[in-house]
Design an enzyme around this catalytic site. Structure first.
Site, PDB file in Angstrom:
ATOM      1  N   SER A  81       0.828  -1.207   0.000  1.00  0.00           N
ATOM      2  CA  SER A  81       0.000   0.000   0.000  1.00  0.00           C
ATOM      3  C   SER A  81       0.861   1.256   0.000  1.00  0.00           C
ATOM      4  O   SER A  81       1.950   1.285   0.603  1.00  0.00           O
ATOM      5  CB  SER A  81      -0.864  -0.011   1.266  1.00  0.00           C
ATOM      6  OG  SER A  81      -1.481   1.239   1.457  1.00  0.00           O
ATOM      7  N   THR A 106       0.325   3.544   1.761  1.00  0.00           N
ATOM      8  CA  THR A 106       0.346   4.026   3.147  1.00  0.00           C
ATOM      9  C   THR A 106       1.734   3.845   3.780  1.00  0.00           C
ATOM     10  O   THR A 106       2.062   4.515   4.751  1.00  0.00           O
ATOM     11  CB  THR A 106      -0.753   3.315   3.972  1.00  0.00           C
ATOM     12  OG1 THR A 106      -0.977   4.037   5.172  1.00  0.00           O
ATOM     13  CG2 THR A 106      -0.402   1.878   4.303  1.00  0.00           C
ATOM     14  N   TYR A 155      -0.990  -0.951  10.639  1.00  0.00           N
ATOM     15  CA  TYR A 155      -1.303  -1.559   9.327  1.00  0.00           C
ATOM     16  C   TYR A 155      -0.166  -1.292   8.335  1.00  0.00           C
ATOM     17  O   TYR A 155       0.321  -2.208   7.659  1.00  0.00           O
ATOM     18  CB  TYR A 155      -2.627  -0.982   8.796  1.00  0.00           C
ATOM     19  CG  TYR A 155      -2.850  -1.262   7.320  1.00  0.00           C
ATOM     20  CD1 TYR A 155      -3.124  -2.550   6.860  1.00  0.00           C
ATOM     21  CD2 TYR A 155      -2.789  -0.231   6.366  1.00  0.00           C
ATOM     22  CE1 TYR A 155      -3.324  -2.815   5.506  1.00  0.00           C
ATOM     23  CE2 TYR A 155      -2.985  -0.485   5.017  1.00  0.00           C
ATOM     24  CZ  TYR A 155      -3.245  -1.780   4.589  1.00  0.00           C
ATOM     25  OH  TYR A 155      -3.433  -2.028   3.245  1.00  0.00           O
ATOM     26  N   LYS A 173       2.493  -4.027   6.359  1.00  0.00           N
ATOM     27  CA  LYS A 173       2.709  -4.128   4.904  1.00  0.00           C
ATOM     28  C   LYS A 173       4.204  -3.993   4.605  1.00  0.00           C
ATOM     29  O   LYS A 173       4.756  -4.757   3.808  1.00  0.00           O
ATOM     30  CB  LYS A 173       1.923  -3.022   4.179  1.00  0.00           C
ATOM     31  CG  LYS A 173       0.440  -3.285   4.125  1.00  0.00           C
ATOM     32  CD  LYS A 173       0.132  -4.410   3.166  1.00  0.00           C
ATOM     33  CE  LYS A 173      -1.208  -5.044   3.381  1.00  0.00           C
ATOM     34  NZ  LYS A 173      -1.468  -6.219   2.574  1.00  0.00           N
ATOM     35  N   TYR A 217      -0.397  -0.138  -3.947  1.00  0.00           N
ATOM     36  CA  TYR A 217      -1.573   0.506  -4.529  1.00  0.00           C
ATOM     37  C   TYR A 217      -1.783   1.864  -3.890  1.00  0.00           C
ATOM     38  O   TYR A 217      -1.616   2.029  -2.688  1.00  0.00           O
ATOM     39  CB  TYR A 217      -2.857  -0.289  -4.281  1.00  0.00           C
ATOM     40  CG  TYR A 217      -2.769  -1.774  -4.457  1.00  0.00           C
ATOM     41  CD1 TYR A 217      -1.988  -2.350  -5.446  1.00  0.00           C
ATOM     42  CD2 TYR A 217      -3.498  -2.611  -3.623  1.00  0.00           C
ATOM     43  CE1 TYR A 217      -1.936  -3.723  -5.602  1.00  0.00           C
ATOM     44  CE2 TYR A 217      -3.454  -3.988  -3.763  1.00  0.00           C
ATOM     45  CZ  TYR A 217      -2.656  -4.533  -4.750  1.00  0.00           C
ATOM     46  OH  TYR A 217      -2.611  -5.899  -4.883  1.00  0.00           O
TER      47      TYR A 217
HETATM   48  P1  NAD Z   1     -10.849  -6.867   0.968  1.00  0.00           P
HETATM   49  O1  NAD Z   1     -11.061  -6.867   2.440  1.00  0.00           O
HETATM   50  O2  NAD Z   1     -12.010  -6.583   0.093  1.00  0.00           O
HETATM   51  O3  NAD Z   1     -10.198  -8.254   0.498  1.00  0.00           O
HETATM   52  C1  NAD Z   1      -9.363  -9.007   1.354  1.00  0.00           C
HETATM   53  C2  NAD Z   1      -9.865 -10.446   1.317  1.00  0.00           C
HETATM   54  O4  NAD Z   1      -9.039 -11.224   2.199  1.00  0.00           O
HETATM   55  C3  NAD Z   1     -11.303 -10.574   1.815  1.00  0.00           C
HETATM   56  O5  NAD Z   1     -12.061 -11.337   0.895  1.00  0.00           O
HETATM   57  C4  NAD Z   1     -11.172 -11.286   3.164  1.00  0.00           C
HETATM   58  O6  NAD Z   1     -12.306 -12.116   3.431  1.00  0.00           O
HETATM   59  C5  NAD Z   1      -9.889 -12.066   2.970  1.00  0.00           C
HETATM   60  N1  NAD Z   1      -9.197 -12.372   4.219  1.00  0.00           N
HETATM   61  C6  NAD Z   1      -8.993 -11.563   5.287  1.00  0.00           C
HETATM   62  N2  NAD Z   1      -8.322 -12.228   6.246  1.00  0.00           N
HETATM   63  C7  NAD Z   1      -8.085 -13.479   5.766  1.00  0.00           C
HETATM   64  C8  NAD Z   1      -7.449 -14.633   6.297  1.00  0.00           C
HETATM   65  N3  NAD Z   1      -6.935 -14.646   7.550  1.00  0.00           N
HETATM   66  N4  NAD Z   1      -7.369 -15.742   5.536  1.00  0.00           N
HETATM   67  C9  NAD Z   1      -7.923 -15.774   4.291  1.00  0.00           C
HETATM   68  N5  NAD Z   1      -8.557 -14.712   3.747  1.00  0.00           N
HETATM   69  C10 NAD Z   1      -8.629 -13.578   4.477  1.00  0.00           C
HETATM   70  O7  NAD Z   1      -9.655  -5.850   0.675  1.00  0.00           O
HETATM   71  P2  NAD Z   1      -9.129  -5.280  -0.696  1.00  0.00           P
HETATM   72  O8  NAD Z   1      -9.491  -3.857  -0.752  1.00  0.00           O
HETATM   73  O9  NAD Z   1      -9.512  -6.160  -1.798  1.00  0.00           O
HETATM   74  O10 NAD Z   1      -7.557  -5.365  -0.413  1.00  0.00           O
HETATM   75  C11 NAD Z   1      -6.778  -6.466  -0.850  1.00  0.00           C
HETATM   76  C12 NAD Z   1      -5.357  -6.254  -0.406  1.00  0.00           C
HETATM   77  O11 NAD Z   1      -4.863  -5.028  -0.918  1.00  0.00           O
HETATM   78  C13 NAD Z   1      -5.157  -6.188   1.116  1.00  0.00           C
HETATM   79  O12 NAD Z   1      -3.969  -6.882   1.438  1.00  0.00           O
HETATM   80  C14 NAD Z   1      -4.997  -4.704   1.388  1.00  0.00           C
HETATM   81  O13 NAD Z   1      -4.196  -4.467   2.513  1.00  0.00           O
HETATM   82  C15 NAD Z   1      -4.319  -4.233   0.120  1.00  0.00           C
HETATM   83  N6  NAD Z   1      -4.575  -2.822  -0.167  1.00  0.00           N
HETATM   84  C16 NAD Z   1      -5.864  -2.382  -0.279  1.00  0.00           C
HETATM   85  C17 NAD Z   1      -6.125  -1.036  -0.528  1.00  0.00           C
HETATM   86  C18 NAD Z   1      -7.521  -0.524  -0.630  1.00  0.00           C
HETATM   87  O14 NAD Z   1      -7.731   0.658  -0.465  1.00  0.00           O
HETATM   88  N7  NAD Z   1      -8.516  -1.338  -0.899  1.00  0.00           N
HETATM   89  C19 NAD Z   1      -5.048  -0.154  -0.675  1.00  0.00           C
HETATM   90  C20 NAD Z   1      -3.751  -0.631  -0.587  1.00  0.00           C
HETATM   91  C21 NAD Z   1      -3.528  -1.987  -0.324  1.00  0.00           C
HETATM   92  C1  UD1 Z   2      -7.281   4.955   3.279  1.00  0.00           C
HETATM   93  C2  UD1 Z   2      -6.892   4.067   4.409  1.00  0.00           C
HETATM   94  C3  UD1 Z   2      -5.629   3.298   4.063  1.00  0.00           C
HETATM   95  C4  UD1 Z   2      -5.631   2.665   2.692  1.00  0.00           C
HETATM   96  C5  UD1 Z   2      -6.002   3.740   1.682  1.00  0.00           C
HETATM   97  C6  UD1 Z   2      -6.101   3.213   0.277  1.00  0.00           C
HETATM   98  C7  UD1 Z   2      -7.645   5.003   6.549  1.00  0.00           C
HETATM   99  C8  UD1 Z   2      -7.355   5.980   7.626  1.00  0.00           C
HETATM  100  N1  UD1 Z   2      -6.722   4.935   5.577  1.00  0.00           N
HETATM  101  O1  UD1 Z   2      -6.431   6.029   3.222  1.00  0.00           O
HETATM  102  O2  UD1 Z   2      -5.535   2.216   4.945  1.00  0.00           O
HETATM  103  O3  UD1 Z   2      -4.356   2.141   2.376  1.00  0.00           O
HETATM  104  O4  UD1 Z   2      -7.282   4.250   2.058  1.00  0.00           O
HETATM  105  O5  UD1 Z   2      -7.363   2.674   0.098  1.00  0.00           O
HETATM  106  O6  UD1 Z   2      -8.658   4.309   6.567  1.00  0.00           O
HETATM  107  N2  UD1 Z   2     -12.366  11.569   3.773  1.00  0.00           N
HETATM  108  C9  UD1 Z   2     -13.299  12.457   4.239  1.00  0.00           C
HETATM  109  N3  UD1 Z   2     -14.433  11.957   4.791  1.00  0.00           N
HETATM  110  C10 UD1 Z   2     -14.681  10.622   4.893  1.00  0.00           C
HETATM  111  C11 UD1 Z   2     -13.724   9.708   4.405  1.00  0.00           C
HETATM  112  C12 UD1 Z   2     -12.556  10.227   3.850  1.00  0.00           C
HETATM  113  O7  UD1 Z   2     -13.110  13.658   4.174  1.00  0.00           O
HETATM  114  O8  UD1 Z   2     -15.742  10.229   5.430  1.00  0.00           O
HETATM  115  C13 UD1 Z   2     -11.148  12.100   3.145  1.00  0.00           C
HETATM  116  C14 UD1 Z   2      -9.862  11.719   3.890  1.00  0.00           C
HETATM  117  O9  UD1 Z   2      -9.595  12.650   4.907  1.00  0.00           O
HETATM  118  C15 UD1 Z   2      -8.848  11.742   2.744  1.00  0.00           C
HETATM  119  C16 UD1 Z   2      -9.663  11.305   1.528  1.00  0.00           C
HETATM  120  O10 UD1 Z   2     -11.029  11.516   1.858  1.00  0.00           O
HETATM  121  O11 UD1 Z   2      -8.387  13.041   2.523  1.00  0.00           O
HETATM  122  C17 UD1 Z   2      -9.479   9.843   1.179  1.00  0.00           C
HETATM  123  O12 UD1 Z   2      -9.738   9.079   2.337  1.00  0.00           O
HETATM  124  P1  UD1 Z   2      -9.779   7.466   2.294  1.00  0.00           P
HETATM  125  O13 UD1 Z   2     -10.676   7.020   1.211  1.00  0.00           O
HETATM  126  O14 UD1 Z   2     -10.072   7.005   3.676  1.00  0.00           O
HETATM  127  O15 UD1 Z   2      -8.312   7.079   1.842  1.00  0.00           O
HETATM  128  P2  UD1 Z   2      -6.871   7.347   2.546  1.00  0.00           P
HETATM  129  O16 UD1 Z   2      -6.974   8.338   3.617  1.00  0.00           O
HETATM  130  O17 UD1 Z   2      -5.916   7.646   1.474  1.00  0.00           O
END
Ligand code: NAD
Ligand code: UD1
Length: 375
Positions: free
Chosen positions: A151, A153, A175, A179, A214
């Site tokens: 991520s 992050t 978190y 990662k 991502y």
């Molecule tokens: P998601 O929660 O939709 O998908 C994660 C999946 O993993 C889910 O289906 C959940 O049921 C499964 N899971 C959780 N714990 C598990 C376990 N112990 N064993 C087996 N399966 C398990 O999340 P996503 O948004 O699809 O994210 C996928 C990956 O990408 C994650 O590793 C997340 O940290 C990373 N990521 C997500 C974002 C985002 O904003 N969505 C951003 C950066 C990185």
């Molecule tokens: C979030 C997650 C991070 C993840 C990233 C990518 C948190 C704190 N961080 O970060 O784990 O890696 O998404 O998916 O959950 N905002 C509002 N009001 C809201 C929600 C969000 O103003 O109700 C603003 C936030 O302050 C930020 C922007 O929208 O400026 C995006 O927020 P969000 O979608 O939560 O993403 P990240 O903060 O980038």
């Protein structure tokens, strides 16, 4: 009629024609938001897929619906195995039950920053120990290729400029640390295997890896067959805006209007989940064709939008005002987080194509269908 999302430019087709058997990809967390979209892209590019998920944050991937959508006649091309990455026996069962796993895409894990502050050990044991369990099993069953979901992050914000892979790593949450440490463990395994291979150690186990960092994945596949529907509550901007549009919440709380950005609200690099899915296919193509590979790559668009710009785009799509008020900054937030994705473009020949308006439209389209069918 072919949906645009299915017409995926796909260099793998040429590669597959040379192979006797389609490569099989084990997708941990494949029923989740990014995993399910990636499975669709993999399947439509000819890969076979095994989904491994404990369904703690997703429903079972709707395989029959997806199979008929992709006109897949062979049910063996998608397998869904319910299991937990924290249980080594569950993972071993997948490897034992599968003839050959060519690569793993490891999505499974926990992803909420606020929850990771409240329950850090749960994050370390799922995200880090879970990754170690996957690596151990890969080594035992001679699976050499892994793509890891990391991520943006881990950078801790970009101070107004695009973030590149060599920029400072500064996780600001448990978190983020899980990662980064998982990345480090995969890198150490890669280095150790390379060194023992150089010393002609016959027991050496190669690990080729691509770490994908991502930025902010949003949107859904164009026909709305799948999308972002977490079982656990989501605090991200897009799902929260959807709740306001659908009348579940009366207004959006904007966290901060005093950030050093274009309009004082936070700026992020939103990336369409189908662009991200195609990035994974490009990464798998590259990984399977490149021995001794370890690369860290940002996946973003390189363009940042503020919260107010996102709201404005949604307002144009839905045709009405989205009520919002300004509040204090949220803990752990940063002003701006935008990718320099030039390395992914250069190495994978991949580039995000979809605009913010398409991301908002596709999210809204999915949520209208999803909520419609659940009301
Ligand atoms: P998601 O929660 O939709 O998908 C994660 C999946 O993993 C889910 O289906 C959940 O049921 C499964 N899971 C959780 N714990 C598990 C376990 N112990 N064993 C087996 N399966 C398990 O999340 P996503 O948004 O699809 O994210 C996928 C990956 O990408 C994650 O590793 C997340 O940290 C990373 N990521 C997500 C974002 C985002 O904003 N969505 C951003 C950066 C990185
Ligand atoms: C979030 C997650 C991070 C993840 C990233 C990518 C948190 C704190 N961080 O970060 O784990 O890696 O998404 O998916 O959950 N905002 C509002 N009001 C809201 C929600 C969000 O103003 O109700 C603003 C936030 O302050 C930020 C922007 O929208 O400026 C995006 O927020 P969000 O979608 O939560 O993403 P990240 O903060 O980038």
């Amino acid at each position: 009629m072919l949906e645009r999302d299915l017409v995926i430019p796909c260099t793998v087709v040429g590669l597959l024609q040379l192979r006797e058997q389609m490569p099989t990809i084990l997708v941990t967390g494949g029923s989740g938001f990014i995993g399910s979209h990636t499975c669709i892209s993999l399947l439509s590019c000819g890969y076979d897929v095994i989904i491994f998920d404990n369904h703690s944050n997703s429903k079972v991937f709707p395989s029959l619906e997806v199979a008929s959508f992709l006109s897949i006649n062979n049910p063996d091309r998608i397998k869904i195995i319910h299991g937990d990455i924290c249980k080594p026996d569950d993972i071993e069962h997948v490897f034992l039950a599968s003839e050959k796993i060519d690569a793993v895409i490891h999505f499974a894990g926990l992803k909420s920053i606020p929850e990771s502050f409240k329950n850090p050990s749960k994050y370390w044991s799922t995200n880090v120990a879970g990754t170690i369990n996957i690596l151990n099993c890969m080594a035992k069953y001679s699976c050499e290729n892994i793509i890891f979901s990391s991520s943006a992050t881990i950078y801790g914000g970009g101070q107004g400029k695009q973030i590149s892979e060599s920029d400072l790593i500064n996780p600001t949450s448990p978190y983020g640390w899980t990662k980064f440490i998982s990345e480090k463990i995969i890198h150490d395994q890669h280095k150790a295997a390379k060194e023992s291979a150089n010393s002609c150690d016959e027991t050496s186990k190669t690990i080729n890896a691509i770490i994908l960092r991502y930025f902010n994945p949003v949107g859904a596949i164009k026909n709305g067959i799948i999308g972002e529907s977490p079982l656990l509550s989501a605090t991200n901007l897009f799902p929260t805006i959807m709740k306001v549009i659908n009348g579940e919440d009366s207004q959006l709380n904007i966290f901060g209007n005093d950030w050093p950005t274009i309009d004082g609200t936070g700026v992020r690099d939103y990336i369409h989940v189908m662009d991200l899915a195609e990035g994974h296919v490009a990464a798998i193509n590259y990984l399977l064709a490149t021995p001794n590979c370890f690369i860290e790559l940002n996946l973003g668009t390189g363009v940042g939008y503020s919260v107010l710009q996102v709201i404005n785009t949604f307002e144009q799509i839905v045709g009405h005002v989205i009520p919002h008020t300004f509040h204090a900054r949220r803990d752990g937030d940063v002003a701006s987080c935008v990718a320099d994705s030039s390395l992914a473009r250069k190495i994978l020949k991949w580039k995000a194509k979809r605009e913010l308006s398409e991301m908002c439209f596709d999210s809204w389209n999915y949520w209208s269908k999803y909520l419609g069918s659940n009301l």
